[in-house]
Design an enzyme around this catalytic site. Structure first.
Site, PDB file in Angstrom:
ATOM      1  CB  SER A 178      19.474   3.072  33.039  1.00 35.32           C
ATOM      2  OG  SER A 178      19.269   4.434  33.275  1.00 35.32           O
ATOM      3  CG  HIS A 206      18.473  -0.551  30.263  1.00 39.01           C
ATOM      4  ND1 HIS A 206      19.810  -0.853  30.290  1.00 39.01           N
ATOM      5  CD2 HIS A 206      18.383   0.782  30.476  1.00 39.01           C
ATOM      6  CE1 HIS A 206      20.498   0.244  30.529  1.00 39.01           C
ATOM      7  NE2 HIS A 206      19.659   1.252  30.642  1.00 39.01           N
ATOM      8  CE  LYS A 238      22.751   1.030  27.475  1.00 41.05           C
ATOM      9  NZ  LYS A 238      22.000   2.264  27.694  1.00 41.05           N
TER      10      LYS A 238
HETATM   11  C1  LIG Z   1      22.391   3.663  27.431  1.00 42.66           C
HETATM   12  C2  LIG Z   1      21.168   4.478  27.388  1.00 42.66           C
HETATM   13  C3  LIG Z   1      21.003   5.480  26.427  1.00 42.66           C
HETATM   14  C4  LIG Z   1      22.111   5.882  25.508  1.00 42.66           C
HETATM   15  O1  LIG Z   1      22.339   4.939  24.538  1.00 42.66           O
HETATM   16  P1  LIG Z   1      23.787   4.880  23.870  1.00 42.66           P
HETATM   17  O2  LIG Z   1      23.583   4.094  22.654  1.00 42.66           O
HETATM   18  O3  LIG Z   1      24.677   4.218  24.862  1.00 42.66           O
HETATM   19  O4  LIG Z   1      24.196   6.296  23.599  1.00 42.66           O
HETATM   20  C5  LIG Z   1      19.788   6.120  26.368  1.00 42.66           C
HETATM   21  N1  LIG Z   1      18.807   5.837  27.230  1.00 42.66           N
HETATM   22  C6  LIG Z   1      18.949   4.902  28.188  1.00 42.66           C
HETATM   23  C7  LIG Z   1      17.816   4.635  29.118  1.00 42.66           C
HETATM   24  C8  LIG Z   1      20.139   4.195  28.312  1.00 42.66           C
HETATM   25  O5  LIG Z   1      20.292   3.310  29.257  1.00 42.66           O
END
Ligand SMILES: *Cc1c(COP(=O)(O)O)cnc(C)c1O
Length: 390
Positions: A178, A206, A238
């Protein structure tokens, strides 16, 4: 008093340039944000396909609320498992190629569910050092040994697995990291999981929606099979543009999660309208319109990388929507971000502890909602910030 420590610690963070602040948006998610009445061109969000404010998705949310109400009324195992969730699970399983899927309110919760349900004391989790915070917390919650290997270092991981005497082994990784935007070597990790009879848990927050045919994610992108030893976690806030997450796997592993995962059992189900919005968003994501959005995103990435060739900062290798520019020093990265802000551009400065000390960076994230002109504005502004003062 008991709270004096807090003020000291907060002051310390302020001095170190580590204090985090929020900005309140007066506009929907998208490249053109209004903050304090001022328009900003934003490169901050994880809304990679521009679906967060998509009219069809928003309409599905509104229609869903009209039909199903605002709340689910209970946890999934009591009476909160309304039909849109059942449809969403079936759709996600078919889309990812796994036998079954289970939805969660957030990705953070999904990760906290997976790891403690599969391993515990006496077991070992082999985790990439750059894994997301939710995966780190998940291992701690499981009480399994936390064996961390250097970022994407398959050879070291192999040695660690060879030397392990743990009862059960689990390999845990982000698919797309990320803060760096690079891909995990999932093919090699899967081969190690096969050789050492380990679980492979892949967090595709992602990659889902962005990579692979129809946006099926990182596993599909690399042609990996829906193996019974793989658990795929994908987030739905996302690229899918709404909120929530899912875990996909075999019939039995998903049933096991449903029976044992505390972050699934002891929480109220999300709004049914969210599931309705997600069904609409998956329609677009998997359609030719989704392909067009992904192709445009790739064109934006290429444009950015070409445009940044002349700046003094290090650009990490990344073919994804996450394009970090490493500046190094905490105060320096804040100065660059401020320089961009002065020109009406909003790019988040990411500092430790989110990233390793000395690697503070601008985290540029691109969205299919950006235009090529938007990217040119960013590279021009960066060149202006980089130029020595006259
Ligand atoms: C954003 C993210 C999460 C958490 O997901 P949410 O739905 O925002 O709680 C978990 N793992 C990774 C790699 C992320 O980027």
């Amino acid at each position: 008093m008991i709270w004096d420590d807090l003020d000291l610690e907060l002051a310390k963070r302020r001095d170190q340039g580590l204090l985090r602040t929020r900005r309140t948006l007066q506009s929907p998610a998208g490249p053109h944000a209004i903050v304090d009445g001022r328009p900003l061109l934003a490169f901050c969000s994880n809304d990679y396909l521009g679906l967060a404010a998509d009219p069809a998705v928003a309409a599905a949310l509104a229609d869903g609320a009209r039909h199903w109400g605002a709340g689910s009324g209970a946890s999934h195992l009591v009476s909160g498992h309304l039909e849109p969730f059942q449809q969403l699970e079936a759709r996600l399983a078919a889309f990812t190629g796994f036998a079954r899927a289970l939805t969660f309110s957030t990705g953070y919760m999904a990760n906290l569910a997976i790891v403690p349900s599969l391993v515990g004391r006496g077991d070992a989790v082999f985790a990439d050092k750059l894994n997301h915070a939710s995966l780190i917390d998940a291992v701690q919650l499981s009480r399994a040994d936390h064996v961390r290997y250097p970022h994407n270092d398959v050879a070291t991981l192999e040695r660690l697995l060879e030397n392990s005497t743990a009862r059960k082994k689990l390999i845990l990784t982000d698919a797309v990291f990320s803060m760096d935007g690079d891909l995990a070597p999932l093919t090699e990790l899967f081969a190690l999981a096969e050789r050492f009879d380990a679980w492979l848990v892949v967090d595709d927050a992602h990659g889902f929606g962005v990579l692979g045919p129809q946006g099926r994610g990182s596993l599909a992108h690399l042609g990996l099979p829906a193996s019974p030893r793989i658990l795929l976690m994908g987030t739905l806030g996302k690229a899918a543009g709404v909120s929530g997450a899912f875990v996909a796997g075999t019939e039995s592993v998903i049933e096991w999660l449903l029976q044992t995962a505390r972050p699934y059992i002891f929480t109220t189900a999300a709004s049914p309208a969210v599931a309705c919005a997600l069904l609409a968003s998956l329609d677009t994501l998997a359609s030719p319109d989704g392909d067009t959005r992904r192709a445009h995103l790739q064109a934006l990435i290429a444009r950015l990388r070409a445009g940044l060739a002349g700046t003094p900062w290090r650009l990490l290798h990344s073919d994804t929507a996450i394009q970090p520019i490493v500046v190094g020093d905490n105060h320096a990265v804040l100065a660059v971000a401020q320089g961009l802000l002065d020109q009406g551009l909003w790019v988040p400065a990411i500092r430790p502890p989110t990233v390793p000390a000395g690697s503070a960076r601008l985290r540029v994230s691109l969205s299919a909602a950006h235009t090529l002109d938007d990217v040119d504005r960013l590279t021009t502004a960066l060149a202006a910030v980089a130029a020595p003062a006259p």
